[in-house]
Write an enzyme that holds these catalytic residues in place. Structure first.
Site, mmCIF file in Angstrom:
data_model
loop_
_atom_site.group_PDB
_atom_site.id
_atom_site.type_symbol
_atom_site.label_atom_id
_atom_site.label_comp_id
_atom_site.label_asym_id
_atom_site.label_seq_id
_atom_site.Cartn_x
_atom_site.Cartn_y
_atom_site.Cartn_z
ATOM 1 N N ASP A 1 54.598 -45.499 21.274
ATOM 2 C CA ASP A 1 54.577 -46.650 20.381
ATOM 3 C C ASP A 1 53.655 -46.293 19.212
ATOM 4 O OD1 ASP A 1 54.881 -49.449 19.561
ATOM 5 O OD2 ASP A 1 52.791 -49.638 20.186
ATOM 6 N N ASP B 1 51.873 -48.818 16.489
ATOM 7 C CA ASP B 1 50.717 -49.682 16.215
ATOM 8 C C ASP B 1 49.848 -49.842 17.456
ATOM 9 O OD1 ASP B 1 51.508 -50.364 13.489
ATOM 10 O OD2 ASP B 1 53.115 -51.528 14.432
ATOM 11 N N SER C 1 58.238 -52.170 14.241
ATOM 12 C CA SER C 1 57.861 -52.393 12.853
ATOM 13 C C SER C 1 58.693 -51.542 11.898
ATOM 14 C CB SER C 1 56.381 -52.070 12.652
ATOM 15 O OG SER C 1 56.041 -52.113 11.280
#
Length: 268
Positions: free
Chosen positions: A27, A29, A157
């Site tokens: 991942d 963030d 995102s």
């Protein structure tokens, strides 16, 4: 005469938990970059403004958005629309699709504004916009690359590629699947595993031979649902029960810093 087998030492720089995996999906963030704090601050501003304008009937639900607990429980790792809907529902607010889109759009505007206002600074791994790459993560990714283990970055995102590039670490990954790609392919958001499965597919490795590294509850749950061989939870918050919650949602192991997964552990 048969030649003696020379042991493969290329994975000695990795902790034992990672020595059998054939690919790793990270991942973005909160795992690769510290941009989760910028996302959380933008969500707080957007949600608090909405709560002031549309206070829930129950006074106990009118409290401001908590950048640690509410972020982890309701929005971390999810798409903007899913995160907005989950938080508002948790506060007992009946919403329409239009309302959810409006709150999500406000968060996007605030996030972009914060990045622009923070500007570009020098950083050991390259130029950045308001965010750093975690040194322990960089150390692990470099160790994986040296061992020939393919690596992908995956994020809900749409800013993931930009943030990785600005942090100077985009070239450490063999594949990237971001929110824009997820929308283009029609992939459902976490806790569904589709984002991670697409990332590992691009690496050419089956999920049951790969690892997922996540800091979000929805993310570790997605890794578990996807049948990954190893799900690593990253507990940046180090709260009283955040590690336990990551384990409950599907993490096999939890670390505070990804340098712990290099031989010798995280530097002191």
């Amino acid at each position: 005469m048969q030649r003696p087998r020379i042991p493969d030492r290329s994975r000695d720089a990795l902790a034992p938990a990672l020595r059998d995996v054939r690919a790793v999906v990270f991942d973005t963030d909160g795992v690769i970059t510290d941009s989760a704090r910028v996302h959380a601050a933008a969500w707080k501003e957007a949600f608090d403004a909405f709560l002031r304008a549309h206070p829930p009937e129950d006074p106990a639900l009118r409290r401001p958005f908590d950048e640690r607990d509410d972020y982890l429980r309701h929005v971390d790792g999810k798409s903007r629309l899913d995160g907005a809907e989950a938080f508002l529902a948790a506060r007992g607010i009946e919403t329409s699709a239009e309302t959810v889109r409006a709150v999500a759009a406000d968060k996007e505007r605030l996030f972009t504004q914060r990045l622009r206002e923070q500007g570009v600074d020098a950083y050991p791994y390259g130029p950045r916009v308001g965010v750093d790459a975690y040194p322990g993560t960089v150390r692990l990714v470099q160790a994986l690359r040296a061992a020939g283990v393919p690596r992908a970055a995956a994020s809900a995102s749409r800013h993931a590629g930009e943030l990785l590039s600005r942090a100077g670490v985009l070239d450490l990954f063999d594949a990237l699947v971001d929110g824009g790609e997820a929308a283009r392919l029609g992939l459902p958001g976490k806790p569904e595993p589709d984002l991670f499965l697409e990332a590992v597919r691009r690496l050419g490795v089956p999920a049951d031979r790969a690892a997922v590294v996540e800091d979000a509850l929805a993310g570790v749950e997605a890794g578990r649902r996807g049948g990954f061989a190893l799900v690593v939870g990253v507990d940046r918050a180090a709260g009283a029960d955040t590690g336990a919650r990551l384990l409950l949602h599907g993490a096999d192991i939890v670390v505070h810093d990804l340098g712990e997964l290099c031989a010798g552990g995280a530097p002191k």
